[in-house]
Enzyme design. Structure first.
Site, short mmCIF file in Angstrom:
data_model
loop_
_atom_site.label_atom_id
_atom_site.label_comp_id
_atom_site.label_asym_id
_atom_site.label_seq_id
_atom_site.Cartn_x
_atom_site.Cartn_y
_atom_site.Cartn_z
N GLU A 226 48.84 36.77 38.47
CA GLU A 226 49.72 37.89 38.04
C GLU A 226 51.12 37.07 37.77
O GLU A 226 51.74 37.32 36.77
CB GLU A 226 49.96 38.82 39.35
CG GLU A 226 51.11 39.69 38.90
CD GLU A 226 51.18 41.14 40.01
OE1 GLU A 226 50.26 41.07 40.94
OE2 GLU A 226 52.19 41.31 40.03
N ARG A 304 55.33 45.68 50.23
CA ARG A 304 54.10 46.44 50.35
C ARG A 304 53.62 46.21 51.87
O ARG A 304 52.90 47.03 52.27
CB ARG A 304 53.03 45.90 49.40
CG ARG A 304 51.86 46.91 49.12
CD ARG A 304 50.86 46.87 48.25
NE ARG A 304 51.08 47.19 47.05
CZ ARG A 304 50.99 48.59 46.66
NH1 ARG A 304 50.22 49.36 47.34
NH2 ARG A 304 51.19 48.99 45.39
N GLU A 706 41.76 47.06 45.14
CA GLU A 706 42.29 46.35 46.28
C GLU A 706 41.78 47.27 47.62
O GLU A 706 41.37 46.32 48.44
CB GLU A 706 43.87 46.33 46.16
CG GLU A 706 44.21 45.13 45.31
CD GLU A 706 45.85 45.45 45.01
OE1 GLU A 706 46.06 46.49 44.47
OE2 GLU A 706 46.55 44.50 45.43
N1 MTE Z 1 37.59 42.20 40.53
C1 MTE Z 1 37.17 41.08 39.91
N2 MTE Z 1 35.90 40.92 39.84
N3 MTE Z 1 37.86 40.01 39.75
C2 MTE Z 1 39.20 40.08 39.97
O1 MTE Z 1 40.07 39.24 39.61
N4 MTE Z 1 41.10 41.63 41.01
C3 MTE Z 1 41.46 42.43 41.84
C4 MTE Z 1 40.65 43.81 41.62
N5 MTE Z 1 39.39 43.59 41.45
C5 MTE Z 1 39.69 41.26 40.74
C6 MTE Z 1 38.90 42.29 40.85
C7 MTE Z 1 42.83 42.78 41.94
S1 MTE Z 1 44.00 41.82 42.99
C8 MTE Z 1 43.40 44.02 41.52
S2 MTE Z 1 44.89 44.25 41.73
C9 MTE Z 1 42.69 44.81 40.66
O2 MTE Z 1 41.03 44.35 40.43
C10 MTE Z 1 43.29 44.90 39.26
O3 MTE Z 1 42.44 45.66 38.38
P1 MTE Z 1 42.46 47.25 38.34
O4 MTE Z 1 44.06 47.60 38.51
O5 MTE Z 1 41.82 47.56 37.18
O6 MTE Z 1 41.54 47.74 39.72
N1 HPA Z 2 51.22 45.66 43.39
C1 HPA Z 2 50.81 44.52 42.87
N2 HPA Z 2 51.29 43.89 42.06
C2 HPA Z 2 52.56 44.12 42.02
C3 HPA Z 2 53.29 45.14 42.65
C4 HPA Z 2 52.45 45.99 43.60
O1 HPA Z 2 52.93 46.77 44.14
N3 HPA Z 2 54.50 44.99 42.29
C5 HPA Z 2 54.81 43.89 41.18
N4 HPA Z 2 53.69 43.41 41.28
MO1 MOS Z 3 46.40 42.49 42.60
S1 MOS Z 3 46.84 41.42 44.11
O1 MOS Z 3 47.65 43.45 42.74
O2 MOS Z 3 46.65 41.37 41.27
#
Ligand code: MTE
Ligand code: HPA
Ligand code: MOS
Length: 750
Positions: A226, A304, A706
């Site tokens: 990120e 958070r 998450e």
């Molecule tokens: N799933 C896979 N296969 N690979 C990843 O890197 N990242 C996770 C989750 N699932 C991830 C994953 C994290 S930290 C987040 S915040 C969410 O996917 C982000 O994607 P989304 O917002 O589409 O759920």
């Molecule tokens: N979640 C994940 N990533 C972020 C956030 C949050 O709330 N705020 C800024 N980056």
């Molecule tokens: Mo997920 S820790 O918000 O990339």
């Protein structure tokens, strides 16, 4: 629908940064980093390294035309160290050579002299020395001081949870290419293409429009990309600006492990007060976040932690505070859950201690205090459409908890060497970036003249299958077949000013934008069809590439309508913007309504312990999860399974170790154990909770990325119960991960 990448993934044809065809004049970069965790740079001698044949140039902060600054939230992080170093692995210089092997050879010849300064590795020590990233944050509800006096039971304790290595399969990497007029194209393995664009522009001292960032997909990010994909992209871009040649940088695993931050370790203290009926009346908690040497995303992660400090419980009096403590470790960063897991582990520990000291089952206190409709969170949001008790009682009933408990009890009576343990883990997780202004997204949809469709969004595909979901939204909305839709790369020139792919909110935010764009396009094409058929618009529908009139299929196809639209000069492109409605948060008052909605669920964890060896197996994890109305249950269940394994790993096996000099000791996969097929739960059952869904979620399909990670916390307490069954004298501790080594010590503790 399967993940649209599964075909190329399985065939090894999916493109990651390292698979991109390079230009013939490409140069290769390698980072020279600090061998010491804290100190003054007395001298660095590059002479020997520079004379290695094939070394083109070694870049340092002196070569930066813009600002030597990459901090996203707080400008406290140089790209390359100037006069001081703050962690082992801190970048100092960037060697660019004709090959990576040459760069490596050169790196070994750089001579550095550092005057060492005291090293801080723990949050506690940082707090004692007054070393902080920023001012503390505090969320409060009611009046804890007054209420503790009237509590029948008050318990206090300390909790530690360790960091966690992301271990994305694809390490950090970038490929930067010079274009005309000083423009640069940056291909990056990043969750935040816009941050990369912004910071590259800032360091190069050029306008953002000169930088194009493109992302095909990531081999996993998990939060680790990120913010921390940025420095590598910037380094390559600085070199491109100077050399006018493409520069590629892929971190090898060793460099990646050493130079990047991880999940934040937390040192916490709590005090919990209950009345005679086991209602939790007051909860006081102090979190010490080990932020590392620079802010990175730590302030947002700390925030958070406070948002999730009471997990799934209603507590009328809460006093919570978090300090982001500055230490000499690599800046710790986002990791699935974003500080939420650390907060939840503490409240679960507090309840476990209360139950232990009162000689009752933890479940009784948990159950008594679960969140109900219209309860107030410490941050002021009123809980609505709460599914917490629903998921809890569904889990108890569906998986027949009473029977499971009896089985465990009987097993423990009959067996001496082996003991079983059971735990329940409720999860309530808020969906939205906690920073309200970040909750927006855009989609750019083209219908090409042959009827095929191209969709661009700000979403980054990293294995979570967001592109598949975007494709589903597009074809279902347009009324065409999935094969007509292609997901384009994530590119800052097509979709600009994006928030990172994070906070589990990507499918919601970008999906709502895709929905809006597709609806606008469909409306135009319905108008075209109504003219073609001389019929009323409201009687016309598209389905599977066919035009339907009053529910009957006509002989007009989607392609024909698109062709006619071209002749009528109708716009076949739409750009839509979506921002989450309702949400707001006041950071002065620390009150508001920050989340679009919450995700709920309950996990039952069963473990078996070998009390001679201290080893354990996760027999089963049985989950009732609130998917809303899942738009793709296969994908969503995959997310629950993956997050669960990652959560269990964090709580049980994965032990980050820095020595007192701030050197990462767990710097290989032989010294850092991640979950494998043997340590995974033997049985995982995931039952979707029946609910009405929530309109704030894309197609009522709730965010899933998450929240399920926190089911893994259940493993800690299940193991703790099994230990207790063997050694009733054992004084329970809250110090994760609960490695077999620690289990063994606990089993024989007197
Ligand atoms: N799933 C896979 N296969 N690979 C990843 O890197 N990242 C996770 C989750 N699932 C991830 C994953 C994290 S930290 C987040 S915040 C969410 O996917 C982000 O994607 P989304 O917002 O589409 O759920
Ligand atoms: N979640 C994940 N990533 C972020 C956030 C949050 O709330 N705020 C800024 N980056
Ligand atoms: Mo997920 S820790 O918000 O990339």
């Amino acid at each position: 629908m399967k993940n649209i990448d599964s075909y190329t993934h399985l065939r090894g044809e999916s493109l990651f940064v390292d698979d991109i065809m390079v230009r013939r004049d490409t140069l290769y970069g390698l980072v020279f980093d600090s061998p010491k965790a804290h100190g003054k740079i007395i001298s660095v001698n590059y002479t020997k390294a520079e004379t290695v044949k094939g070394v083109v140039k070694i870049f340092t902060y002196k070569d930066i035309k813009g600002e030597n600054q990459i901090g996203g939230i707080i400008p406290d992080e140089p790209l390359w160290a100037e006069h001081e170093v703050h962690f082992q692995g801190m970048p100092i210089a960037f060697i660019v050579a004709k090959s990576e092997a040459i760069a490596k050879q050169a790196r070994a010849l750089i001579e550095i002299e550092i005057e060492e300064l005291p090293v801080i590795t723990t949050a506690r020590e940082a707090k004692e020395k007054g070393s902080f990233i920023n001012a503390p944050r505090s969320f409060n509800l009611g009046n804890t001081d007054k209420v503790f006096e009237n509590c029948k039971h008050v318990f206090s304790g300390t909790v530690f949870s360790n960091g966690q290595e992301h271990l994305y399969l694809e390490t950090q990497g970038t490929y930067a290419i010079p274009m005309e007029n000083g423009n640069i194209k940056v291909i990056s393995s990043t969750q935040g293409p816009t941050s990369v664009q912004k910071i590259v522009a800032q360091v190069l001292g050029v306008a953002m429009h000169k930088i194009e960032v493109d992302v095909t997909r990531l081999g996993g990010g998990f939060g680790g990309k990120e913010d921390q994909a940025t420095p590598w992209a910037v380094m390559a871009a600085v070199a491109v600006q100077y050399l006018k040649k493409p520069v590629k940088l892929i971190l090898n695993r060793h460099d990646d492990l050493r130079m990047t931050g991880k999940r934040h370790p937390y040192d916490s203290t709590f005090k919990i007060g209950l009345d005679k009926d086991l209602n939790i009346l007051a909860y006081q908690v102090e979190f010490l976040q080990n932020s590392g040497a620079a802010a990175d995303l730590s302030p947002a992660i700390a925030e958070r932690t406070l948002f999730h400090a009471t997990n799934s419980y209603y507590i009328p009096n809460v006093n919570s505070i978090v300090h982001s403590c500055k230490t000499n470790l690599p800046p710790n960063t986002a990791f699935r859950g974003f500080g939420g897991p650390q907060g939840m582990f503490v409240i679960e520990s507090a309840i476990a201690l209360a139950a232990n000291n009162l000689g009752i089952d933890k479940r009784i206190i948990q159950e008594k205090n679960l969140l109900s409709e219209n309860d107030e969170f410490p941050y002021g949001q009123i809980a609505t459409k709460v599914e917490m008790k629903n998921s809890w009682h569904t889990a108890l009933k569906h998986f027949n908890l009473e029977k499971l408990e009896k089985e465990v009890e009987e097993f423990n009576k009959e067996n001496k060497r082996f003991k079983k343990g059971l735990s329940l883990m409720p999860v309530t997780f808020g969906i939205s970036f906690t920073n309200t202004p970040m909750n927006h997204a855009r989609a750019l949809v083209h219908i090409y003249q042959d009827g095929s469709v191209g969709v661009s969004t700000g979403a980054v595909e990293m294995g979570q299958s967001v592109n598949t979901k975007m494709l589903q939204v597009a074809y279902e909305t347009l009324g065409i077949t999935p094969d007509k839709v292609k997901l384009e790369t994530t590119n800052t020139t097509r979709v600009a000013n994006t928030s990172p792919t994070a906070a589990s909110a990507t499918a919601d935010l970008n999906g709502k934008a895709v929905l809006k764009a597709c609806k606008a396009l469909k409306k135009r094409l319905i108008t075209v069809s109504s003219k073609m058929l001389s019929e009323r618009k409201k009687d016309i529908k598209f389905e599977k590439n066919k035009v339907y009139l009053k529910g009957k299929k006509t002989n007009i196809s989607w392609e024909k309508v698109v062709k006619q639209a071209m002749l009528d000069r109708v716009a076949l492109t739409e750009n839509a913007h979506y921002k989450t409605p309702i949400i707001h948060f006041n950071k002065t008052k620390e009150k508001g309504h920050p989340f679009a909605y919450h995700v709920y669920g309950t996990a039952i964890t069963e473990v078996s312990l070998d009390c001679m060896r201290g080893t354990y197996e996760i027999d089963a994890v049985k989950i009732v999860h609130d998917f809303g109305k899942s738009m793709n249950l296969g994908i969503d269940i995959g997310q629950v399974e993956g997050a669960l394994a990652q959560g269990i790993g964090w709580m049980t096996l994965e032990e980050i170790a820095y020595d007192k000099d701030g050197r990462l000791a767990s710097n290989t996969l032989s010294s850092y154990k991640i979950p494998d097929v043997f340590s995974a739960a033997k049985k995982v059952a995931i039952i979707p909770l029946k609910t009405k869904g929530n309109k704030m979620a894309i197609k009522k399909s709730k965010a899933v990325g998450e929240p399920p990670l926190m089911y893994g916390i259940g493993a800690y307490f299940a193991i703790q119960r099994a230990v207790k069954a063997f050694n009733p004298k054992h004084k329970i501790k809250f110090h994760s991960p609960f490695t077999p080594e620690k289990v063994l010590m606990s089993l024989y503790e007197k």
